[in-house]
Design an enzyme around this catalytic site. Structure first.
Site, PDB file in Angstrom:
ATOM      1  CB  ILE B 143     -39.773 -69.689  -6.124  1.00  0.00           C
ATOM      2  CG1 ILE B 143     -40.909 -69.113  -5.158  1.00  0.00           C
ATOM      3  CG2 ILE B 143     -39.453 -68.833  -7.425  1.00  0.00           C
ATOM      4  CD1 ILE B 143     -40.461 -67.922  -4.284  1.00  0.00           C
ATOM      5  CG  ASP B 144     -43.436 -72.020  -2.988  1.00  0.00           C
ATOM      6  OD1 ASP B 144     -42.572 -71.284  -2.525  1.00  0.00           O
ATOM      7  OD2 ASP B 144     -44.583 -71.760  -3.102  1.00  0.00           O
ATOM      8  NE  ARG B 190     -48.549 -69.572   4.697  1.00  0.00           N
ATOM      9  CZ  ARG B 190     -48.825 -69.245   5.802  1.00  0.00           C
ATOM     10  NH1 ARG B 190     -47.977 -68.713   6.384  1.00  0.00           N
ATOM     11  NH2 ARG B 190     -49.861 -69.215   6.424  1.00  0.00           N
TER      12      ARG B 190
END
Lengths: 410, 410
Positions: B143-144, B190
């Site tokens: 998904i990142d 992140r």
């Protein structure tokens, strides 16, 4: 002129606009209503004469359909408490002046316990002043499902359907790793655990459902909670746990008040959420396993793309009923729905309840609908909830995303 | 015998099972593949010989469709790093023994950067041992959206579609009260802000969209953030703000590390989430306005009921492509998709990339796709994201809830 004024109040839901849509539709087809006004931001906005002509914003019946599927409150909302009419009549006089100015014969107020308090007080004031030509009717809504005098509340079933669907998805997500862990899902409900109980509805289609469900109606014991988790430790998988945000310990203190960072800020505000986070911290400290907490937060009350069709249909019809009550000359009532005793069918009846029996009261989950251990629900709860989940609303997509209705003010 | 083994690894997404479905389908129709095995819990499970015959669990092509629409990883997942084959060959010898036992000629590993590291190492080991009859191919997912050598990653667009849809709903929810406030929505990421950028896609169908978007690619300045908010204070409404969980201050420190309660527990664990909560606390302290933070948490990666059809279709086809690469004799590659230059059409091409160019690397958002102020995105980002949102997957309802596929192990 006999005009109708409708407004919305309290927390948003996925169904409060369905009721608004029902009110507008019924007001359009009722013979005796000339204009349909919307009050913006509830009674607070009406006091400031924030009033629009709703038919300037509705182009066709499809707009009414779209409005019915749109989350939150199209007219805006407020959290505003009127003074007791027996003590201070100033605001009531302002309100009645405004009602007179707009020739309001019917006022429909869509909301929860606090909003029914407004309906009750306004009706009381009118009675005390022998104002008989303004009829004041409440239409219920609240995701909390805690209103009295109604079988279940508009908005609740859609939130419940979102919660159960999300649990079915989360269950798969947390199951992918082959190790022991705990995922705690915090669900809205300060004093009533109805929404948390709805997590159990994910137990269909081969889903496991939540491992434990803790409602705020049962005093919460941290040691029993830890024992519950320990009893499953050998299963070597991630447990999925549903908790009401409002769980309290045996002394009646909210678990959320034990959040380490939960100090009031310099303006005196205090964060009331955090129950899941507190529990996760406890589990992590005591059991040392991978633990995660998550909140369904605002999503549970505005995820209109997962609404229950039963909920939206009933919500619309409660709007219809509210208008009919007003036109028939009732006042100080709330449109309501009752469930008829029936062995194998879901049968309901629309009715009117005295709003004074609703205002400021709360209906919590009966203890016998919670299991003896206080970590799950019983068959009665499932039987009560299941029919409310029936049916889906086709999501109206445009430009790749769901299309919702907006009342555009210049 | 030429058998195929497929496994899934890394964090769940709404599309990783679509790729699995594509792998199984292609393996079924390819002439030369005898049996189709699934490895449970990724390479970690395969090392323990947790291997099932997938056709025991798939009854018909509808099951393959249902699998493709099911969130998370049907075969389970792991987070497991193999030793460098140049340093320690023990695990590789175990793996190859197991591969030999099951006559595995083709191994397809579906995952993200870390999983591509596994593919890369295993292929390197085979090369070093002159093992030429086992082909090892990666199939991407995350998904990142941070994989190199691919235009966009399977799973990303569905998460993005969930995020933008949720923003359109949240926007209505937070708008109901007529007062200034701030709602901060924390989004996964992140080191890469792709998902956070997707919140901007809610700006269709008359929606306002997020007021500010802060990606982790730009050093985060609390004073600029507060200035941004102050600049809108006169609008007297609730601002909706999207932030990446991974935003860092000018010194490279994660904002989330500043959570008051974020101390490691006695097992050394530390909660990494909390960026939104930290920011909300700052706003509350500095501006004194009503502030709320919420996290889209696991829901953003498992809300399969809001998947992008483009995403699921492409994910399936990447599974197809991975099998074809293996059968054609390629190894150490990742199936990929490239976007072709085209003025007015979305055109893609499937290809194979050298997995060593993917493993352990991250593709972040280019600075020029973020606005100069660092609080929004540019047209290039919108143009890149928009076609990925195209199409919806009809939700398969059964018993009032979406029906997902489960591989049931006795």
């Amino acid at each position: 002129m006999h005009n109708l004024l409708v407004a919305q109040s309290g927390g948003p839901t996925s169904a409060i606009n369905a009721t608004l849509s029902g009110v507008i539709t019924e007001a359009m087809i009722q013979g005796g209503i000339d204009r349909i006004y919307g009050g913006l931001n509830g009674i607070e906005g009406i006091l400031q004469e924030k009033i629009i002509d709703l038919l300037d914003h509705i182009n066709n019946t499809m707009d009414l359909d779209k409005l019915a599927q749109t989350p939150a409150a199209a007219l805006g909302s407020c959290r505003y408490k009127l003074a007791k009419p027996e003590q201070d009549t100033a605001q009531y006089r302002v309100l009645i002046d405004i009602f007179r100015k707009y020739d309001i014969s019917y006022f429909i107020y869509i909301g929860g316990n606090d909003s029914m308090d407004t309906v009750d007080k306004l009706a009381r004031y009118c009675r005390s002043q022998q104002i008989e030509d303004i009829k004041i009717i409440g239409a219920p809504k609240t995701i909390d499902n805690d209103l009295m005098e109604i079988d279940h509340c508009p908005g609740f079933a859609s939130a419940a359907k979102y919660i159960a669907t999300t649990f079915a998805e989360l269950e798969r997500d947390v199951a992918v790793y082959d190790s022991f862990g705990v995922t705690i899902v915090e669900i809205m409900g300060r004093n009533a655990g109805w929404l948390t109980a709805a997590s159990s509805l994910s137990r269909v289609n081969g889903n496991r459902g939540p491992d434990f469900i803790y409602l705020c109606e049962v005093p919460f014991s941290i040691s029993r909670f830890l024992d519950d988790i320990r009893s499953r430790q050998s299963e070597n998988r991630n447990l999925l746990i549903a908790v009401s945000e409002g769980i309290r310990d045996e002394n009646g203190n909210y678990l959320s008040e034990q959040t380490p960072g939960n100090r009031p800020d310099r303006f005196g505000h205090k964060d009331i959420a955090g129950t899941g986070g507190v529990l996760a911290q406890i589990v992590r400290n005591e059991l040392g396993c991978k633990t995660r907490s998550l909140e369904l937060n605002l999503m549970q009350r505005c995820a209109a793309h997962l609404a229950s069709r039963t909920d939206l249909n009933e919500s619309r019809l409660l709007g219809t009923k509210a208008v009919q009550c007003a036109v028939q000359g009732q006042t100080g009532k709330m449109a309501t729905l009752l469930r008829l005793p029936s062995k194998d069918r879901y049968r309901i009846q629309f009715a009117a309840a005295d709003v004074s029996l609703v205002a400021n009261r709360e209906k919590t989950v009966p203890r016998q609908w919670i299991n003896r251990e206080g970590n799950g629900i019983t068959r009665e709860m499932t039987d009560y909830l299941t029919p409310l989940m029936e049916g889906e609303v086709p999501v109206l997509y445009r430009n790749r995303f769901p299309e919702y209705f907006t009342i555009t003010l210049e």
